[in-house]
Design a protein around this motif. Sequence first.
Motif, PDB file in Angstrom:
ATOM      1  N   LEU A 148       0.839  -1.196   0.000  1.00 51.00           N
ATOM      2  CA  LEU A 148       0.000   0.000   0.000  1.00 51.00           C
ATOM      3  C   LEU A 148       0.875   1.248   0.000  1.00 51.00           C
ATOM      4  N   GLY A 149       0.429   2.271  -0.730  1.00 54.25           N
ATOM      5  CA  GLY A 149       1.140   3.547  -0.746  1.00 54.25           C
ATOM      6  C   GLY A 149       1.834   3.802  -2.070  1.00 54.25           C
ATOM      7  N   ALA A 150       1.647   4.993  -2.621  1.00 53.72           N
ATOM      8  CA  ALA A 150       2.212   5.329  -3.931  1.00 53.72           C
ATOM      9  C   ALA A 150       3.735   5.363  -3.907  1.00 53.72           C
ATOM     10  N   TYR A 151       4.314   6.073  -2.944  1.00 53.85           N
ATOM     11  CA  TYR A 151       5.775   6.172  -2.885  1.00 53.85           C
ATOM     12  C   TYR A 151       6.404   4.800  -2.690  1.00 53.85           C
ATOM     13  N   THR A 152       5.820   4.008  -1.807  1.00 57.52           N
ATOM     14  CA  THR A 152       6.343   2.668  -1.542  1.00 57.52           C
ATOM     15  C   THR A 152       6.241   1.788  -2.782  1.00 57.52           C
ATOM     16  N   ALA A 153       5.144   1.910  -3.522  1.00 55.95           N
ATOM     17  CA  ALA A 153       4.999   1.147  -4.759  1.00 55.95           C
ATOM     18  C   ALA A 153       6.072   1.531  -5.770  1.00 55.95           C
ATOM     19  N   GLN A 154       6.347   2.824  -5.891  1.00 55.97           N
ATOM     20  CA  GLN A 154       7.381   3.292  -6.816  1.00 55.97           C
ATOM     21  C   GLN A 154       8.752   2.746  -6.439  1.00 55.97           C
ATOM     22  N   ARG A 155       9.063   2.783  -5.136  1.00 57.93           N
ATOM     23  CA  ARG A 155      10.361   2.284  -4.699  1.00 57.93           C
ATOM     24  C   ARG A 155      10.458   0.758  -4.867  1.00 57.93           C
ATOM     25  N   ALA A 156       9.360   0.053  -4.635  1.00 58.68           N
ATOM     26  CA  ALA A 156       9.367  -1.402  -4.802  1.00 58.68           C
ATOM     27  C   ALA A 156       9.566  -1.772  -6.270  1.00 58.68           C
ATOM     28  N   LEU A 157       8.918  -1.032  -7.171  1.00 59.55           N
ATOM     29  CA  LEU A 157       9.121  -1.264  -8.594  1.00 59.55           C
ATOM     30  C   LEU A 157      10.577  -0.998  -8.983  1.00 59.55           C
ATOM     31  N   GLU A 158      11.114   0.095  -8.482  1.00 62.64           N
ATOM     32  CA  GLU A 158      12.489   0.481  -8.788  1.00 62.64           C
ATOM     33  C   GLU A 158      13.473  -0.600  -8.348  1.00 62.64           C
ATOM     34  N   ALA A 159      13.184  -1.221  -7.203  1.00 61.72           N
ATOM     35  CA  ALA A 159      14.082  -2.233  -6.646  1.00 61.72           C
ATOM     36  C   ALA A 159      13.791  -3.640  -7.168  1.00 61.72           C
ATOM     37  N   GLY A 160      12.790  -3.776  -8.039  1.00 61.72           N
ATOM     38  CA  GLY A 160      12.441  -5.094  -8.552  1.00 61.72           C
ATOM     39  C   GLY A 160      11.763  -5.985  -7.533  1.00 61.72           C
ATOM     40  N   LEU A 161      11.043  -5.376  -6.595  1.00 59.25           N
ATOM     41  CA  LEU A 161      10.446  -6.117  -5.487  1.00 59.25           C
ATOM     42  C   LEU A 161       8.938  -6.276  -5.591  1.00 59.25           C
ATOM     43  N   LEU A 162       8.324  -5.586  -6.540  1.00 62.56           N
ATOM     44  CA  LEU A 162       6.871  -5.655  -6.674  1.00 62.56           C
ATOM     45  C   LEU A 162       6.529  -6.665  -7.764  1.00 62.56           C
ATOM     46  N   ASP A 163       5.723  -7.669  -7.418  1.00 52.72           N
ATOM     47  CA  ASP A 163       5.403  -8.740  -8.353  1.00 52.72           C
ATOM     48  C   ASP A 163       4.158  -8.446  -9.184  1.00 52.72           C
ATOM     49  N   GLU A 164       3.129  -7.907  -8.542  1.00 50.87           N
ATOM     50  CA  GLU A 164       1.854  -7.722  -9.225  1.00 50.87           C
ATOM     51  C   GLU A 164       1.170  -6.431  -8.773  1.00 50.87           C
ATOM     52  N   LEU A 165       0.225  -5.972  -9.582  1.00 58.15           N
ATOM     53  CA  LEU A 165      -0.572  -4.791  -9.262  1.00 58.15           C
ATOM     54  C   LEU A 165      -2.038  -5.136  -9.464  1.00 58.15           C
ATOM     55  N   GLN A 166      -2.841  -4.915  -8.445  1.00 57.48           N
ATOM     56  CA  GLN A 166      -4.293  -5.037  -8.560  1.00 57.48           C
ATOM     57  C   GLN A 166      -4.858  -3.622  -8.543  1.00 57.48           C
ATOM     58  N   ILE A 167      -5.178  -3.128  -9.734  1.00 55.27           N
ATOM     59  CA  ILE A 167      -5.660  -1.758  -9.867  1.00 55.27           C
ATOM     60  C   ILE A 167      -7.171  -1.769 -10.065  1.00 55.27           C
TER      61      ILE A 167
ATOM     62  N   VAL B 143       6.683   9.353 -10.328  1.00 53.95           N
ATOM     63  CA  VAL B 143       8.099   9.280 -10.692  1.00 53.95           C
ATOM     64  C   VAL B 143       8.524   7.817 -10.743  1.00 53.95           C
ATOM     65  N   LEU B 144       8.984   7.384 -11.919  1.00 54.86           N
ATOM     66  CA  LEU B 144       9.556   6.056 -12.077  1.00 54.86           C
ATOM     67  C   LEU B 144      10.921   6.188 -12.738  1.00 54.86           C
ATOM     68  N   PRO B 145      11.875   5.337 -12.373  1.00 58.87           N
ATOM     69  CA  PRO B 145      13.226   5.473 -12.929  1.00 58.87           C
ATOM     70  C   PRO B 145      13.316   5.062 -14.386  1.00 58.87           C
ATOM     71  N   SER B 146      12.433   4.196 -14.836  1.00 56.96           N
ATOM     72  CA  SER B 146      12.473   3.718 -16.217  1.00 56.96           C
ATOM     73  C   SER B 146      11.138   3.069 -16.548  1.00 56.96           C
ATOM     74  N   ARG B 147      10.984   2.687 -17.805  1.00 55.20           N
ATOM     75  CA  ARG B 147       9.745   2.043 -18.238  1.00 55.20           C
ATOM     76  C   ARG B 147       9.599   0.684 -17.572  1.00 55.20           C
ATOM     77  N   VAL B 148       8.367   0.339 -17.209  1.00 56.20           N
ATOM     78  CA  VAL B 148       8.064  -0.952 -16.601  1.00 56.20           C
ATOM     79  C   VAL B 148       7.025  -1.652 -17.472  1.00 56.20           C
ATOM     80  N   GLU B 149       7.343  -2.834 -17.954  1.00 50.49           N
ATOM     81  CA  GLU B 149       6.410  -3.603 -18.766  1.00 50.49           C
ATOM     82  C   GLU B 149       5.542  -4.478 -17.854  1.00 50.49           C
ATOM     83  N   LEU B 150       4.250  -4.536 -18.173  1.00 49.28           N
ATOM     84  CA  LEU B 150       3.297  -5.292 -17.378  1.00 49.28           C
ATOM     85  C   LEU B 150       2.552  -6.288 -18.255  1.00 49.28           C
ATOM     86  N   GLU B 151       2.163  -7.401 -17.649  1.00 49.29           N
ATOM     87  CA  GLU B 151       1.309  -8.382 -18.313  1.00 49.29           C
ATOM     88  C   GLU B 151      -0.048  -8.372 -17.637  1.00 49.29           C
ATOM     89  N   ILE B 152      -1.116  -8.256 -18.413  1.00 53.16           N
ATOM     90  CA  ILE B 152      -2.460  -8.346 -17.854  1.00 53.16           C
ATOM     91  C   ILE B 152      -2.777  -9.813 -17.616  1.00 53.16           C
TER      92      ILE B 152
END
Length: 201
Positions: free
Chosen positions: A139-158, A174-183
């Motif tokens: 939970l949390g936008a900043y935490t989600a961004q940092r988890a994505l940046e560190a490669g720690l976030l597996d999935e997103l339920q939006i 703010v994201l450090p680079s493009r992130v590809e997602l699979e639906i």
Amino acid sequence: MSGKRIETTEVEVSASVLYMSMSLDGYIAGPDDQPGNPGGDGFGRLHEWYGDFSRPSGSAGELHDELEATGAVLAGRRTVEQVDHWGGDNGGRPIFVPSHRPPGPSVANYPLVTYVADGIASAMKQAKAAAGDRNVCVLGAYTAQRALEAGLLDELQIHQIPVLFGAGRRLFEVLPSRVELEIVRVIDTPQATHIRYRVQR
């Protein structure tokens, strides 16, 4: 509540999953988001699909059950402080908060809340250990961004809400680079479109 379901591949077990309601233009909080006004102006609109926060009927009820089945919570400091750490009890799940600053005094009364000072990777490792074979709710936008940046976030339920906020706090400012997602799943209802993504690595 009825809905149309589209699934591609199975959602993996024991994953770190971001759960977030979001406007079509990417906002998860309205203007004036602060402790005295959690979520900002108009925040309730993003959660109308959930009703009174008891188990909704139909497809939304399945999403409720998934969230309740998670084994631990990893949440940002801003998120937990705005709700005083849910009174120390988020459905009986242990709560991990990555933060370099020590917690406020109320946390001493909350045995399920752990502040982790040595980074988000350590916080996620502890949360996954506590969750066992169940998912970690992020939970949390900043935490989600940092988890994505560190490669720690597996999935997103939006939970995408059919509204344009125009201002407030964006989920992915703010994201450090493009992130590809699979639906991996889409549940479409009149109140919201619930999209499950898997982070591609």
